[in-house]
Scaffold this motif. Structure first.
Motif, PDB file in Angstrom:
ATOM      1  N   LEU A 134       0.782  -1.241  -0.016  1.00 39.89           N
ATOM      2  CA  LEU A 134       0.005   0.104  -0.084  1.00 39.89           C
ATOM      3  C   LEU A 134       0.695   1.290  -0.084  1.00 39.89           C
ATOM      4  O   LEU A 134       1.937   1.326   0.570  1.00 39.89           O
ATOM      5  CB  LEU A 134      -0.985   0.077   1.130  1.00 39.89           C
ATOM      6  CG  LEU A 134      -1.812  -0.985   1.246  1.00 39.89           C
ATOM      7  CD1 LEU A 134      -2.702  -1.216   2.838  1.00 39.89           C
ATOM      8  CD2 LEU A 134      -2.737  -1.432   0.287  1.00 39.89           C
ATOM      9  N   LYS A 172       0.154  -7.507  -5.161  1.00 40.82           N
ATOM     10  CA  LYS A 172      -0.864  -6.543  -5.720  1.00 40.82           C
ATOM     11  C   LYS A 172      -0.386  -5.172  -4.958  1.00 40.82           C
ATOM     12  O   LYS A 172       0.294  -5.137  -3.817  1.00 40.82           O
ATOM     13  CB  LYS A 172      -2.186  -6.945  -4.862  1.00 40.82           C
ATOM     14  CG  LYS A 172      -2.680  -8.071  -5.359  1.00 40.82           C
ATOM     15  CD  LYS A 172      -3.102  -8.242  -6.714  1.00 40.82           C
ATOM     16  CE  LYS A 172      -3.691  -9.591  -7.041  1.00 40.82           C
ATOM     17  NZ  LYS A 172      -4.162  -9.447  -8.670  1.00 40.82           N
ATOM     18  N   GLY A 187      -1.938  -1.298  -3.879  1.00 35.14           N
ATOM     19  CA  GLY A 187      -3.119  -0.603  -3.651  1.00 35.14           C
ATOM     20  C   GLY A 187      -2.603   0.865  -3.016  1.00 35.14           C
ATOM     21  O   GLY A 187      -1.646   1.142  -2.773  1.00 35.14           O
ATOM     22  N   ASP A 193      -4.285  -2.237  -8.115  1.00 39.26           N
ATOM     23  CA  ASP A 193      -5.640  -3.130  -7.924  1.00 39.26           C
ATOM     24  C   ASP A 193      -6.568  -2.696  -6.986  1.00 39.26           C
ATOM     25  O   ASP A 193      -7.724  -3.455  -6.989  1.00 39.26           O
ATOM     26  CB  ASP A 193      -4.674  -4.432  -7.323  1.00 39.26           C
ATOM     27  CG  ASP A 193      -3.768  -5.121  -8.157  1.00 39.26           C
ATOM     28  OD1 ASP A 193      -3.955  -5.554  -9.082  1.00 39.26           O
ATOM     29  OD2 ASP A 193      -2.603  -4.735  -7.827  1.00 39.26           O
ATOM     30  N   CYS A 194      -6.320  -1.682  -6.202  1.00 40.67           N
ATOM     31  CA  CYS A 194      -7.447  -1.229  -5.125  1.00 40.67           C
ATOM     32  C   CYS A 194      -7.211   0.230  -4.797  1.00 40.67           C
ATOM     33  O   CYS A 194      -5.782   0.434  -4.925  1.00 40.67           O
ATOM     34  CB  CYS A 194      -7.758  -1.906  -4.094  1.00 40.67           C
ATOM     35  SG  CYS A 194      -6.129  -2.478  -3.214  1.00 40.67           S
ATOM     36  N   PHE A 195      -7.867   1.034  -4.346  1.00 44.43           N
ATOM     37  CA  PHE A 195      -7.712   2.233  -3.932  1.00 44.43           C
ATOM     38  C   PHE A 195      -8.874   2.615  -2.735  1.00 44.43           C
ATOM     39  O   PHE A 195      -9.807   2.503  -2.936  1.00 44.43           O
ATOM     40  CB  PHE A 195      -7.396   3.427  -4.695  1.00 44.43           C
ATOM     41  CG  PHE A 195      -8.875   3.777  -5.495  1.00 44.43           C
ATOM     42  CD1 PHE A 195      -9.459   4.679  -5.226  1.00 44.43           C
ATOM     43  CD2 PHE A 195      -8.862   3.220  -6.815  1.00 44.43           C
ATOM     44  CE1 PHE A 195     -10.604   5.122  -5.797  1.00 44.43           C
ATOM     45  CE2 PHE A 195      -9.955   3.423  -7.529  1.00 44.43           C
ATOM     46  CZ  PHE A 195     -10.827   4.309  -7.349  1.00 44.43           C
ATOM     47  N   LEU A 221      -8.970  -2.504   2.291  1.00 38.26           N
ATOM     48  CA  LEU A 221      -8.218  -2.856   1.335  1.00 38.26           C
ATOM     49  C   LEU A 221      -7.634  -4.376   1.380  1.00 38.26           C
ATOM     50  O   LEU A 221      -7.721  -4.733   0.416  1.00 38.26           O
ATOM     51  CB  LEU A 221      -6.963  -1.740   0.748  1.00 38.26           C
ATOM     52  CG  LEU A 221      -7.369  -0.302   0.519  1.00 38.26           C
ATOM     53  CD1 LEU A 221      -6.268   0.440   0.382  1.00 38.26           C
ATOM     54  CD2 LEU A 221      -8.292  -0.142  -0.588  1.00 38.26           C
TER      55      LEU A 221
END
Length: 245
Positions: free
Chosen positions: A10, A112, A114, A138-140, A159
């Motif tokens: 992250l 991944k 994020g 991949d995500c936020f 997340l």
């Protein structure tokens, strides 16, 4: 200590991926001045990472300004509009070769990536699209989701759930501010890496971390070539914690 790579890394959107704090502070400051709210740039800078309304509330309190709810809503709307314009301009983004290398290096290993964002969902998406990053992560997170920001680990846990990860031993948290470092610590991420140009500054001793590095490139090397670095759980007398699971 295990040398396994993390499953999720992250990184904060602001400061390390897109832009930096200075122009954002200027946007806040210009709006405060228009409403006769007196505050120093450094004070605003210390609050970057908290939602816009929280920053406004805090600055009104510090300056003892008479800020009605209507004024706070107007300020929030104006600042949000200006941030949308700022982040939506490609020339204003700090998307760099270092970020590109970071993404290639980690995702090439099946890790991944994020992004954590204190901005609204709309502003976050505008920024990611302008930097051609929306399809590369991949995500936020975003403020609109309603979970706690600042030092709360809620963002990290959210997340993790999105990525199907339940063990914080599989998570690396990168950051450039005290909020980033404390958020990763409270979530007990195995990697909690602080990125600071002034990494020898003793001020960072107050914020638990597994490593302090000078750049995103060094952080990538720390993740790929080492385990979690120094074990701050032992430093805090939590010696019975089992690592590597």
């Amino acid at each position: 200590m295990s040398n396994l790579l993390p499953k999720l890394v992250l990184i904060p959107l602001v400061d390390l991926v897109i832009a930096d704090a200075k122009p954002i502070v200027s946007i806040f400051q210009s709006n405060f001045k228009s409403e006769q709210i007196s505050c120093d740039d450094w004070a605003i800078g210390e609050l970057i990472g908290k939602p816009i309304q929280e920053v406004i509330h805090t600055m009104c309190h510090r300056s003892r300004a008479n800020c009605s709810e209507d004024k706070i809503l107007t300020l929030t709307k104006n600042i949000t509009h200006q941030l949308n314009a700022y982040f939506g301009t490609v020339t204003n983004t700090a998307y760099s070769k270092e970020v590109d290398i970071f993404l290639h290096s980690l995702q090439g290993k099946g890790i991944k990536v994020g992004l954590t964002s204190w901005l609204s969902k709309e502003t976050t998406q505008i920024a990611l699209k302008a930097a051609n990053l929306l399809d590369r992560i991949d995500c936020f997170s975003h403020f609109s989701a309603g979970y706690h920001h600042g030092t709360s680990p809620d963002i990290i846990f959210t997340l993790m759930r999105q990525m199907g990860i339940s063990n914080n031993e599989h998570v690396a948290n990168l950051g450039k501010t005290k909020y980033d470092a404390l958020r990763g610590y409270h979530a007990q991420c195995k990697w909690n890496i602080l990125i600071a140009e002034d990494k020898e500054n003793v001020r960072w001793n107050a914020y638990p971390n597994t490593a302090i590095v000078g750049s995103l490139r060094e952080a990538t090397a720390e993740i790929l070539s080492k385990s979690a670095g120094s074990d701050f759980f032992k430093i805090l007398n939590n010696k019975n914690r089992k690592r590597g699971k």
